[in-house]
Scaffold this active site. Structure first.
Site, PDB file in Angstrom:
ATOM      1  CD  GLU A 281      -4.719   0.094   3.592  1.00 30.19           C
ATOM      2  OE1 GLU A 281      -4.421  -0.922   4.248  1.00 30.19           O
ATOM      3  OE2 GLU A 281      -5.434   0.047   2.571  1.00 30.19           O
TER       4      GLU A 281
ATOM      5  CB  SER B 140      -8.364  -0.847   5.077  1.00 28.12           C
ATOM      6  OG  SER B 140      -9.056  -1.918   4.493  1.00 28.12           O
TER       7      SER B 140
ATOM      8  NE  ARG C  31      -3.747  -2.267   0.038  1.00 29.30           N
ATOM      9  CZ  ARG C  31      -3.396  -3.322  -0.714  1.00 29.30           C
ATOM     10  NH1 ARG C  31      -2.351  -3.272  -1.522  1.00 29.30           N
ATOM     11  NH2 ARG C  31      -4.114  -4.412  -0.692  1.00 29.30           N
TER      12      ARG C  31
HETATM   13  C1  LIG Z   1     -15.366   2.038   0.019  1.00 26.97           C
HETATM   14  C2  LIG Z   1     -13.875   2.052  -0.148  1.00 26.97           C
HETATM   15  C3  LIG Z   1     -13.209   0.892  -0.495  1.00 26.97           C
HETATM   16  C4  LIG Z   1     -11.822   0.887  -0.651  1.00 26.97           C
HETATM   17  N1  LIG Z   1     -11.211  -0.283  -0.987  1.00 26.97           N
HETATM   18  C5  LIG Z   1      -9.883  -0.297  -1.168  1.00 26.97           C
HETATM   19  C6  LIG Z   1      -9.220  -1.522  -1.535  1.00 26.97           C
HETATM   20  O1  LIG Z   1      -9.824  -2.559  -1.715  1.00 26.97           O
HETATM   21  N2  LIG Z   1      -7.880  -1.472  -1.700  1.00 26.97           N
HETATM   22  C7  LIG Z   1      -7.146  -0.323  -1.530  1.00 26.97           C
HETATM   23  O2  LIG Z   1      -5.927  -0.350  -1.722  1.00 26.97           O
HETATM   24  N3  LIG Z   1      -7.749   0.824  -1.179  1.00 26.97           N
HETATM   25  C8  LIG Z   1      -9.083   0.880  -0.992  1.00 26.97           C
HETATM   26  N4  LIG Z   1      -9.693   2.041  -0.636  1.00 26.97           N
HETATM   27  C9  LIG Z   1      -8.880   3.246  -0.366  1.00 26.97           C
HETATM   28  C10 LIG Z   1      -8.703   4.181  -1.582  1.00 26.97           C
HETATM   29  O3  LIG Z   1      -9.810   4.093  -2.462  1.00 26.97           O
HETATM   30  C11 LIG Z   1      -7.424   3.876  -2.355  1.00 26.97           C
HETATM   31  O4  LIG Z   1      -6.289   4.057  -1.543  1.00 26.97           O
HETATM   32  C12 LIG Z   1      -7.306   4.765  -3.596  1.00 26.97           C
HETATM   33  O5  LIG Z   1      -6.271   4.280  -4.409  1.00 26.97           O
HETATM   34  C13 LIG Z   1      -7.046   6.237  -3.273  1.00 26.97           C
HETATM   35  O6  LIG Z   1      -7.189   6.981  -4.485  1.00 26.97           O
HETATM   36  P1  LIG Z   1      -7.656   8.497  -4.459  1.00 26.97           P
HETATM   37  O7  LIG Z   1      -7.642   9.003  -5.848  1.00 26.97           O
HETATM   38  O8  LIG Z   1      -8.926   8.657  -3.730  1.00 26.97           O
HETATM   39  O9  LIG Z   1      -6.461   9.166  -3.649  1.00 26.97           O
HETATM   40  P2  LIG Z   1      -6.556  10.244  -2.481  1.00 26.97           P
HETATM   41  O10 LIG Z   1      -7.192   9.616  -1.294  1.00 26.97           O
HETATM   42  O11 LIG Z   1      -7.133  11.503  -2.988  1.00 26.97           O
HETATM   43  O12 LIG Z   1      -5.005  10.474  -2.190  1.00 26.97           O
HETATM   44  C14 LIG Z   1      -4.222   9.437  -1.638  1.00 26.97           C
HETATM   45  C15 LIG Z   1      -2.742   9.840  -1.721  1.00 26.97           C
HETATM   46  O13 LIG Z   1      -2.329   9.813  -3.071  1.00 26.97           O
HETATM   47  C16 LIG Z   1      -1.749  11.069  -3.428  1.00 26.97           C
HETATM   48  N5  LIG Z   1      -2.063  11.303  -4.835  1.00 26.97           N
HETATM   49  C17 LIG Z   1      -3.282  11.302  -5.431  1.00 26.97           C
HETATM   50  N6  LIG Z   1      -3.157  11.553  -6.743  1.00 26.97           N
HETATM   51  C18 LIG Z   1      -1.834  11.734  -6.978  1.00 26.97           C
HETATM   52  C19 LIG Z   1      -1.056  12.057  -8.128  1.00 26.97           C
HETATM   53  N7  LIG Z   1      -1.618  12.243  -9.315  1.00 26.97           N
HETATM   54  N8  LIG Z   1       0.271  12.195  -7.982  1.00 26.97           N
HETATM   55  C20 LIG Z   1       0.867  12.009  -6.783  1.00 26.97           C
HETATM   56  N9  LIG Z   1       0.197  11.712  -5.656  1.00 26.97           N
HETATM   57  C21 LIG Z   1      -1.139  11.574  -5.757  1.00 26.97           C
HETATM   58  C22 LIG Z   1      -2.411  12.076  -2.485  1.00 26.97           C
HETATM   59  O14 LIG Z   1      -1.623  13.244  -2.336  1.00 26.97           O
HETATM   60  C23 LIG Z   1      -2.471  11.268  -1.211  1.00 26.97           C
HETATM   61  O15 LIG Z   1      -1.208  11.266  -0.597  1.00 26.97           O
HETATM   62  C24 LIG Z   1     -11.088   2.084  -0.457  1.00 26.97           C
HETATM   63  C25 LIG Z   1     -11.761   3.257  -0.114  1.00 26.97           C
HETATM   64  C26 LIG Z   1     -13.133   3.256   0.044  1.00 26.97           C
HETATM   65  C27 LIG Z   1     -13.840   4.543   0.397  1.00 26.97           C
END
Ligand SMILES: Cc1cc2nc3c(=O)[nH]c(=O)nc-3n(C[C@H](O)[C@H](O)[C@H](O)COP(=O)(O)OP(=O)(O)OC[C@H]3O[C@@H](n4cnc5c(N)ncnc54)[C@H](O)[C@@H]3O)c2cc1C
Length: 308
Positions: free
Chosen positions: A299, A229, A180
């Site tokens: 996480e 998570s 992760r």
């Molecule tokens: C219902 C639900 C289920 C989920 N299930 C999972 C799962 O099964 N597995 C899992 O791994 N995660 C899961 N997640 C967590 C989350 O969806 C993931 O971690 C996802 O990849 C985050 O993406 P985001 O675009 O929302 O990033 P954000 O939450 O907006 O950002 C996360 C991090 O990434 C950085 N970031 C974002 N975009 C960029 C970019 N372009 N360049 C550099 N840094 C960047 C941000 O600065 C921050 O540090 C879940 C979340 C929810 C709400």
């Protein structure tokens, strides 16, 4: 918050650079899946590489480092919000093109949309991602994964724009993917990724995706305000099990509670504040330490607001 004078200057620079998709004093609660977070001085939608370079330049000029936000599905912002520039990638950064088994995806593109597009072309490798509600950029940064698969297995190369505005391409091994997380070889913004998928049978891919969705619906509080998570699974086992055994399932602080459905999810069930969630996290960590002698690491990412 930034001083009114500095905000005025930044606003003028944004307008001069023709970056017009921005909001001031924007509540981050509306940009996160947990639905909490105070105001950011600016939330800027960056739609092209030119806009990105201009925004980075503005940040540099005023000593304000931009925070890149995806869909905010793994973040807890403070109720004091964020001082400075929060950027979201839109427009050009949402593009997805598929040639053979190679996919070029903008970092702002939706990961579930990408997984659906891949399945429609009978490409396998992203079925696990259909239920992960973030962007491609966020998924790479977090090495998002599920059901034994993760982004590291499909990412071939990544284009990153440094904070100085220099664009460089890196191969997957330069990103040092781990559980992760990934370590970007230079500080910056992921702009685009090339993913390598495999040919498969469309029926099998769709069946697998439906199966994963069913498991999520059964086991996770889907449709509730959560950030996925909260804690990483320790090497010894599942964080959810340790939390449940420590008697924390259903534990509530203010409007935040440990999900009665899945103990590693926190739900904002009644207008929780960021503080409610932070206190609940600390409470769970304390109880798990007392009962199991184990430290649970986060996480989910907490984005603190620096003191004014
Ligand atoms: C219902 C639900 C289920 C989920 N299930 C999972 C799962 O099964 N597995 C899992 O791994 N995660 C899961 N997640 C967590 C989350 O969806 C993931 O971690 C996802 O990849 C985050 O993406 P985001 O675009 O929302 O990033 P954000 O939450 O907006 O950002 C996360 C991090 O990434 C950085 N970031 C974002 N975009 C960029 C970019 N372009 N360049 C550099 N840094 C960047 C941000 O600065 C921050 O540090 C879940 C979340 C929810 C709400």
């Amino acid at each position: 918050m930034l001083s009114p004078g500095l905000k005025l200057q930044i606003r003028q620079e944004l307008i001069a650079a023709q970056i017009d998709a921005f909001m001031e004093n924007e509540l981050l609660a509306g940009h996160t899946s947990l639905g909490v977070g105070g105001p950011a001085d600016f939330v800027v939608i960056v739609r092209s590489q030119e806009e990105l370079l201009s925004l980075l330049e503005i940040g540099k000029t005023f000593g304000v480092r931009p925070f890149v936000l995806g869909c905010g599905t793994n973040l807890l912002f403070s109720s004091r919000g964020y001082r400075g520039l929060v950027m979201k990638l839109g427009g050009h950064f949402n593009r997805i093109t598929i040639r053979g088994s190679l996919v070029a995806a903008g970092a702002g593109a939706s990961l579930p949309r990408l997984a659906r597009m891949a399945s429609a072309r009978s490409l396998t490798g992203l079925s696990f991602a259909a239920g992960i509600p973030g962007t491609v950029g966020g998924a790479i940064k977090n090495n998002a994964g599920a059901f034994g698969r993760e982004m590291a297995q499909v990412v071939q190369e990544v284009e990153i724009c440094s904070l100085k505005g220099e664009m460089r391409t890196f191969s997957a091994k330069d990103l040092h993917f781990g559980y992760r997380f990934c370590r970007l070889p230079m500080e910056g913004i992921i702009c685009k990724a090339i993913l390598k998928l495999e040919r498969g049978e469309k029926e099998d891919i769709l069946r697998k995706m439906e199966e994963y969705r069913r498991i999520r619906r059964e086991k996770q509080p889907i449709g509730k305000r959560t950030a996925g998570s909260v804690f990483r699974n320790p090497p010894q086992g599942s964080a959810a099990q340790y939390i449940e055994q420590a008697g924390c399932k259903g534990l509530a602080i203010g409007g935040a509670r440990i999900s009665p459905q899945h103990a590693n999810f926190i739900e904002n069930f009644a207008n929780a504040t960021s503080d409610d969630i932070e206190i609940l996290i600390e409470e769970v960590q304390k109880k798990v330490r007392e009962i199991h002698g184990l430290d649970l690491d986060l996480e989910m990412e907490i984005v603190a607001c620096k003191k004014d």
